[in-house]
Design an enzyme around this catalytic site. Structure first.
Site, PDB file in Angstrom:
ATOM      1  N   ASN A   9       0.882  -1.177   0.000  1.00  0.00           N
ATOM      2  CA  ASN A   9       0.000   0.000   0.000  1.00  0.00           C
ATOM      3  C   ASN A   9       0.915   1.221   0.000  1.00  0.00           C
ATOM      4  OD1 ASN A   9      -1.853   2.002   0.458  1.00  0.00           O
ATOM      5  ND2 ASN A   9      -2.314   1.387   2.573  1.00  0.00           N
ATOM      6  N   LYS A  11       0.201   4.281  -0.377  1.00  0.00           N
ATOM      7  CA  LYS A  11      -0.409   5.500   0.198  1.00  0.00           C
ATOM      8  C   LYS A  11      -0.092   6.713  -0.678  1.00  0.00           C
ATOM      9  CE  LYS A  11      -0.190   3.313   4.686  1.00  0.00           C
ATOM     10  NZ  LYS A  11      -0.138   3.450   6.139  1.00  0.00           N
ATOM     11  N   HIS A  96      -9.601   1.570   4.500  1.00  0.00           N
ATOM     12  CA  HIS A  96      -8.358   1.759   5.240  1.00  0.00           C
ATOM     13  C   HIS A  96      -8.600   2.721   6.401  1.00  0.00           C
ATOM     14  CE1 HIS A  96      -4.292   2.830   6.319  1.00  0.00           C
ATOM     15  NE2 HIS A  96      -3.916   1.714   5.718  1.00  0.00           N
ATOM     16  N   GLU A  98      -6.962   5.069   7.531  1.00  0.00           N
ATOM     17  CA  GLU A  98      -6.684   6.477   7.218  1.00  0.00           C
ATOM     18  C   GLU A  98      -7.861   7.107   6.481  1.00  0.00           C
ATOM     19  OE1 GLU A  98      -2.921   5.717   5.343  1.00  0.00           O
ATOM     20  OE2 GLU A  98      -2.097   5.152   7.296  1.00  0.00           O
ATOM     21  N   GLU A 168      -5.727  -4.415  10.417  1.00  0.00           N
ATOM     22  CA  GLU A 168      -4.667  -3.444  10.673  1.00  0.00           C
ATOM     23  C   GLU A 168      -4.983  -2.653  11.939  1.00  0.00           C
ATOM     24  OE1 GLU A 168      -2.547  -2.430   6.666  1.00  0.00           O
ATOM     25  OE2 GLU A 168      -4.255  -1.100   6.943  1.00  0.00           O
TER      26      GLU A 168
HETATM   27  P1  PGA Z   1       2.642   0.459   7.645  1.00  0.00           P
HETATM   28  O1  PGA Z   1       1.194   0.666   6.959  1.00  0.00           O
HETATM   29  O2  PGA Z   1       3.167  -0.845   7.140  1.00  0.00           O
HETATM   30  O3  PGA Z   1       3.445   1.636   7.198  1.00  0.00           O
HETATM   31  O4  PGA Z   1       2.396   0.439   9.126  1.00  0.00           O
HETATM   32  C1  PGA Z   1       0.344  -0.414   6.723  1.00  0.00           C
HETATM   33  C2  PGA Z   1      -0.956   0.078   6.155  1.00  0.00           C
HETATM   34  O5  PGA Z   1      -1.485   1.088   6.642  1.00  0.00           O
HETATM   35  O6  PGA Z   1      -1.500  -0.501   5.191  1.00  0.00           O
END
Ligand code: PGA
Length: 251
Positions: A9, A11, A96, A98, A168
């Site tokens: 991912n 982002k 997600h 976020e 997550e």
């Molecule tokens: P991270 O993010 O591996 O940077 O903790 C994982 C995600 O949010 O998919």
């Protein structure tokens, strides 16, 4: 037998040329990874078309990070599931933390997004997970169960076959704090039980459930050794092709 998957991912990281170079590096190194492990990269919208050209005909599959909750029309700035499919995506991430936290995505909105993604032939990586307060209050099972029930329980068993679940814990995302293998395994087992209750044991057994949250080469082996952890959704470590591939070699 359910699929093992390692999904990156990205982002809101990398420019288009940087993203294309990263995808090329992942494709080049993907030969090291055993055939049974699915490799997916989820890129920003702007990167999808050029990256689709890079991964075409390779084992690396393309995903978006989100899609609109409307089919088409006057929704300035949104990108529809049909557009993603036409750009070459096979998956989209939805829900997600976020998106839930910063963009107000509710379970009701996610029901619409999941419906549209599936209707347009996309598989969905559906994310669930509790925040720190919920974890400390001992509510993590309850929170994750509700996120599964509210969004996935309206699907048919056939539709459920197109869903990958990603657990997550919000407190582990980008923080360097990983859930212990025990903490992750107990939630994954709970998710599978909740799915079995609704869709039956076979569907639950066939569902790929990924762990995400500071998963990296140094901890992936221990996490992936757990019986209900079928791979990872990788953020930060997916921005380096070597680390991403190293994680995919951790089964
Ligand atoms: P991270 O993010 O591996 O940077 O903790 C994982 C995600 O949010 O998919």
């Amino acid at each position: 037998m359910r699929k093992k998957i390692v999904a990156g991912n990205w982002k809101m990281n990398t420019t288009v040329p940087e993203g294309v170079a990263l995808a090329e590096a992942v494709v080049e190194k993907s030969a090291q990874v055993p055939e049974g492990v699915g490799l997916v990269i989820a890129t920003p919208f702007t990167h999808l078309v050029p990256v689709a050209g890079v991964v075409k005909g390779t084992r690396v599959q393309l995903s978006a990070e989100n899609c609109a909750d409307k089919e088409k029309g006057a929704y300035t700035g949104e990108v529809s599931a049909a557009m993603l499919a036409s750009a070459g995506c096979e998956y989209t991430i939805l829900g997600h933390s976020e998106r839930r936290q910063y963009y107000g995505e509710t379970d009701a909105i996610l029901v619409e997004k999941v419906k549209l993604a599936l209707a347009n032939g996309l598989d969905v990586i559906y994310c669930v997970g509790e925040n720190l307060d919920q974890r400390e209050a001992g509510k993590h099972f309850e929170v994750v169960t509700a996120q599964i029930e509210n969004v996935l329980f309206g699907l048919t068993a056939e539709e459920m076959a197109k869903i990958v679940v990603a657990y997550e814990p919000v407190w582990a995302i980008g923080t360097g704090k990983t859930a212990t293998a025990e903490q992750a395994q107990e939630i994954h087992a709970c998710i599978r039980k909740v799915l079995a209750g609704k869709f039956g044991a076979q569907v639950a057994d066939d569902t790929t459930i990924l762990y995400g949250g500071s998963c990296k080469p140094s901890n992936a082996k221990e996490l992936f050794a757990c019986p209900d952890i079928d791979g990872g959704l990788i953020g930060g470590a997916a921005l380096k092709a070597d680390d991403f591939i190293q994680i995919a070699l951790s089964f």
